[in-house]
Design an enzyme around this catalytic site. Structure first.
Site, PDB file in Angstrom:
ATOM      1  CB  CYS A 142      11.169   3.241   4.012  1.00  0.00           C
ATOM      2  SG  CYS A 142       9.447   3.694   4.267  1.00  0.00           S
ATOM      3  CG  ASP A 143      14.023   2.971   1.189  1.00  0.00           C
ATOM      4  OD1 ASP A 143      13.999   1.924   1.867  1.00  0.00           O
ATOM      5  OD2 ASP A 143      13.277   3.164   0.217  1.00  0.00           O
TER       6      ASP A 143
ATOM      7  CB  CYS B 158       9.412   5.925   2.035  1.00  0.00           C
ATOM      8  SG  CYS B 158       9.194   5.637   3.795  1.00  0.00           S
TER       9      CYS B 158
HETATM   10  C1  LIG Z   1       9.906   2.380  -2.475  1.00  0.00           C
HETATM   11  C2  LIG Z   1       9.171   2.205  -1.157  1.00  0.00           C
HETATM   12  C3  LIG Z   1       9.859   1.711  -0.068  1.00  0.00           C
HETATM   13  C4  LIG Z   1       9.185   1.534   1.145  1.00  0.00           C
HETATM   14  N1  LIG Z   1       9.885   1.016   2.192  1.00  0.00           N
HETATM   15  C5  LIG Z   1       9.267   0.827   3.358  1.00  0.00           C
HETATM   16  C6  LIG Z   1       9.972   0.288   4.494  1.00  0.00           C
HETATM   17  O1  LIG Z   1      11.161  -0.009   4.412  1.00  0.00           O
HETATM   18  N2  LIG Z   1       9.287   0.159   5.662  1.00  0.00           N
HETATM   19  C7  LIG Z   1       7.968   0.517   5.798  1.00  0.00           C
HETATM   20  O2  LIG Z   1       7.400   0.351   6.879  1.00  0.00           O
HETATM   21  N3  LIG Z   1       7.274   1.025   4.759  1.00  0.00           N
HETATM   22  C8  LIG Z   1       7.885   1.186   3.552  1.00  0.00           C
HETATM   23  N4  LIG Z   1       7.206   1.751   2.508  1.00  0.00           N
HETATM   24  C9  LIG Z   1       5.808   2.170   2.723  1.00  0.00           C
HETATM   25  C10 LIG Z   1       4.892   0.939   2.623  1.00  0.00           C
HETATM   26  O3  LIG Z   1       5.155   0.264   1.420  1.00  0.00           O
HETATM   27  C11 LIG Z   1       3.421   1.348   2.695  1.00  0.00           C
HETATM   28  O4  LIG Z   1       3.190   2.060   3.895  1.00  0.00           O
HETATM   29  C12 LIG Z   1       2.524   0.113   2.663  1.00  0.00           C
HETATM   30  O5  LIG Z   1       2.794  -0.654   1.504  1.00  0.00           O
HETATM   31  C13 LIG Z   1       1.039   0.498   2.684  1.00  0.00           C
HETATM   32  O6  LIG Z   1       0.297  -0.664   2.546  1.00  0.00           O
HETATM   33  P1  LIG Z   1      -1.210  -0.644   2.016  1.00  0.00           P
HETATM   34  O7  LIG Z   1      -1.623  -2.078   2.005  1.00  0.00           O
HETATM   35  O8  LIG Z   1      -1.992   0.331   2.790  1.00  0.00           O
HETATM   36  O9  LIG Z   1      -1.148  -0.076   0.535  1.00  0.00           O
HETATM   37  P2  LIG Z   1      -0.326  -0.511  -0.760  1.00  0.00           P
HETATM   38  O10 LIG Z   1       0.904  -1.255  -0.427  1.00  0.00           O
HETATM   39  O11 LIG Z   1      -0.203   0.742  -1.549  1.00  0.00           O
HETATM   40  O12 LIG Z   1      -1.314  -1.512  -1.518  1.00  0.00           O
HETATM   41  C14 LIG Z   1      -2.467  -1.056  -2.158  1.00  0.00           C
HETATM   42  C15 LIG Z   1      -3.140  -2.209  -2.876  1.00  0.00           C
HETATM   43  O13 LIG Z   1      -4.402  -1.767  -3.358  1.00  0.00           O
HETATM   44  C16 LIG Z   1      -4.570  -2.207  -4.691  1.00  0.00           C
HETATM   45  N5  LIG Z   1      -5.527  -1.313  -5.369  1.00  0.00           N
HETATM   46  C17 LIG Z   1      -5.419   0.014  -5.616  1.00  0.00           C
HETATM   47  N6  LIG Z   1      -6.511   0.464  -6.255  1.00  0.00           N
HETATM   48  C18 LIG Z   1      -7.334  -0.599  -6.407  1.00  0.00           C
HETATM   49  C19 LIG Z   1      -8.614  -0.786  -7.004  1.00  0.00           C
HETATM   50  N7  LIG Z   1      -9.289   0.231  -7.562  1.00  0.00           N
HETATM   51  N8  LIG Z   1      -9.150  -2.038  -7.008  1.00  0.00           N
HETATM   52  C20 LIG Z   1      -8.496  -3.089  -6.444  1.00  0.00           C
HETATM   53  N9  LIG Z   1      -7.293  -2.948  -5.841  1.00  0.00           N
HETATM   54  C21 LIG Z   1      -6.712  -1.731  -5.840  1.00  0.00           C
HETATM   55  C22 LIG Z   1      -3.171  -2.218  -5.274  1.00  0.00           C
HETATM   56  O14 LIG Z   1      -3.111  -3.081  -6.404  1.00  0.00           O
HETATM   57  C23 LIG Z   1      -2.389  -2.759  -4.074  1.00  0.00           C
HETATM   58  O15 LIG Z   1      -2.453  -4.163  -4.073  1.00  0.00           O
HETATM   59  C24 LIG Z   1       7.836   1.903   1.273  1.00  0.00           C
HETATM   60  C25 LIG Z   1       7.138   2.404   0.171  1.00  0.00           C
HETATM   61  C26 LIG Z   1       7.791   2.546  -1.038  1.00  0.00           C
HETATM   62  C27 LIG Z   1       7.038   3.065  -2.234  1.00  0.00           C
END
Ligand SMILES: Cc1cc2nc3c(=O)[nH]c(=O)nc-3n(C[C@H](O)[C@H](O)[C@H](O)COP(=O)(O)OP(=O)(O)OC[C@H]3O[C@@H](n4cnc5c(N)ncnc54)[C@H](O)[C@@H]3O)c2cc1C
Length: 347
Positions: free
Chosen positions: A145-146, A142
């Site tokens: 983000c970074d 991302c």
């Molecule tokens: C390396 C990195 C750095 C980042 N840095 C930033 C930053 O600095 N600022 C920023 O705003 N964003 C950042 N992001 C983006 C941010 O992390 C995501 O936008 C955010 O985490 C999305 O949240 P979410 O809850 O939608 O999904 P996710 O964080 O992807 O969480 C998904 C969840 O669903 C669960 N899951 C998946 N499939 C199943 C299933 N079948 N059954 C039960 N549970 C399941 C997983 O275990 C997890 O707990 C970064 C991403 C990455 C990879």
């Protein structure tokens, strides 16, 4: 409260699939509304933010905040209001009947009146040596983000589509040089995005090249990358004794993967929940044309990256998490009223 999955015939009010920032934000709202939510943590408890060290763009933390710390705080906050967390990955769902039934990978089943899908979208990784160790330590998926951590660095962007061009153009504002590494000689990106990248003096291209390994450590970050190239492209598919395969290790301060994301929605396959061609969930607008988190199945809501191929930020995921909890609360209220009316009806 972090229990092993409790197979129970009790019907839950609302279950969340996912404990990333979207699931946690939804859990805080639902728990404060006394809905006694259950959060299934899935294969990656805490979600993608647990992969990163510093978050500088999440509101309320002027000095930045660690990914793990932000997630742990969110979990503590949700638990304080009575949200329950359990290890559990959903494998199948039955949505034709009420209550909904969820089947977990350990064989347990759960029943729930409302379902919030917050299962995120996983960035695709290329499979380079050391990527597990260095993700979040100079390796990222991302740039928004970074990118700002790489002022004055030489960085690589891996990919050849629109998102790779977008990441490279963003990184060119900070980095000394940005090299797009692409396994073929032609880009998949649209002409307009490709032209923008080609016209930027800070951006170079390495054609017919793939990333084989990363050098560095969690203490010093990324220091180098081993690239492999072949004049016909797809070099990693060529055999090691092919004389045209070239290996080169170069100094770099950061690497960004931009080869797309896969939304975690396989468990919804075969249901009436609408998805786009990549698998992202579609959400509906209400009668006034306003955005909601409702999916095409009543009682199923979507929050976070799983329904958002575009923004994919922690703050937008948290925002839609709160919306999903509010939408689920309204749905459950309406369901309760319907049930009460049905009970009052003369037989
Ligand atoms: C390396 C990195 C750095 C980042 N840095 C930033 C930053 O600095 N600022 C920023 O705003 N964003 C950042 N992001 C983006 C941010 O992390 C995501 O936008 C955010 O985490 C999305 O949240 P979410 O809850 O939608 O999904 P996710 O964080 O992807 O969480 C998904 C969840 O669903 C669960 N899951 C998946 N499939 C199943 C299933 N079948 N059954 C039960 N549970 C399941 C997983 O275990 C997890 O707990 C970064 C991403 C990455 C990879």
């Amino acid at each position: 409260m972090n229990k092993e999955t409790d197979t129970t015939t009790d019907v839950r009010n609302v279950v969340f699939v996912g404990s990333g920032v979207a699931g946690l934000s939804a859990a805080v709202y639902a728990a404060r509304a006394d809905l006694e939510p259950l959060v299934l943590e899935g294969p990656e408890p805490g979600g993608q933010l647990t992969l990163t060290t510093d978050i500088e763009n999440y509101l309320g933390f002027p000095e930045g905040v660690g990914g793990m710390e932000l997630i742990q705080n969110g979990k503590d906050q949700a638990e304080r209001f009575g949200a329950e967390f359990t290890h559990g990955t959903v494998e199948n769902v039955t949505l034709e009947e009420r209550p909904f039934e969820l089947e977990l990978s350990n064989g347990d089943t759960l029943q729930t009146r409302a379902l919030i899908v917050a299962s995120g979208a996983s960035a695709r990784w290329v499979g380079a040596e050391n990527e597990d160790e260095l993700m979040g330590y100079g390796l990222s998926t991302c740039a928004t983000c970074d990118g700002a951590f790489h002022r004055g660095d030489d960085v690589l962007v891996i990919g050849g589509g629109d998102s790779a061009m977008e990441e490279a153009l963003f990184l060119a504002k900070f980095a000394d040089s940005v090299t797009i590494v692409h396994r073929r000689e032609e880009l998949r990106a649209s002409e307009i995005m490709a032209d923008r990248a080609r016209d930027n003096e800070a951006i170079e291209f390495r054609w017919n090249t793939e990333l084989e390994a990363l050098q560095g450590s969690q203490e010093e970050g990324i220091t180098g990358a081993t690239l492999v190239s072949h004049p016909e492209g797809y070099p990693l598919e060529k055999t090691a004794n092919d004389p045209d395969v070239m290996l080169e290790t170069i100094d770099v301060g950061g690497v960004f993967y931009a080869i797309g994301h896969t939304p975690n929605t396989e468990f919804l396959e075969g249901t009436a929940v609408d998805r786009d061609k990549s698998g992202y969930l579609h959400t509906r607008t209400d009668n006034d044309g306003r955005t909601t988190t409702k999916t095409t199945v009543e009682g199923v809501f979507a929050a976070g990256d799983v329904a958002d191929p575009h923004y994919q930020q922690a703050i937008t995921a948290a925002g839609t998490g709160s919306m999903a909890a509010l939408d689920a609360e309204a749905y459950l209220e309406a369901l309760k009223r319907e049930e009460e009316i049905a009970l009052e009806m003369p037989l």
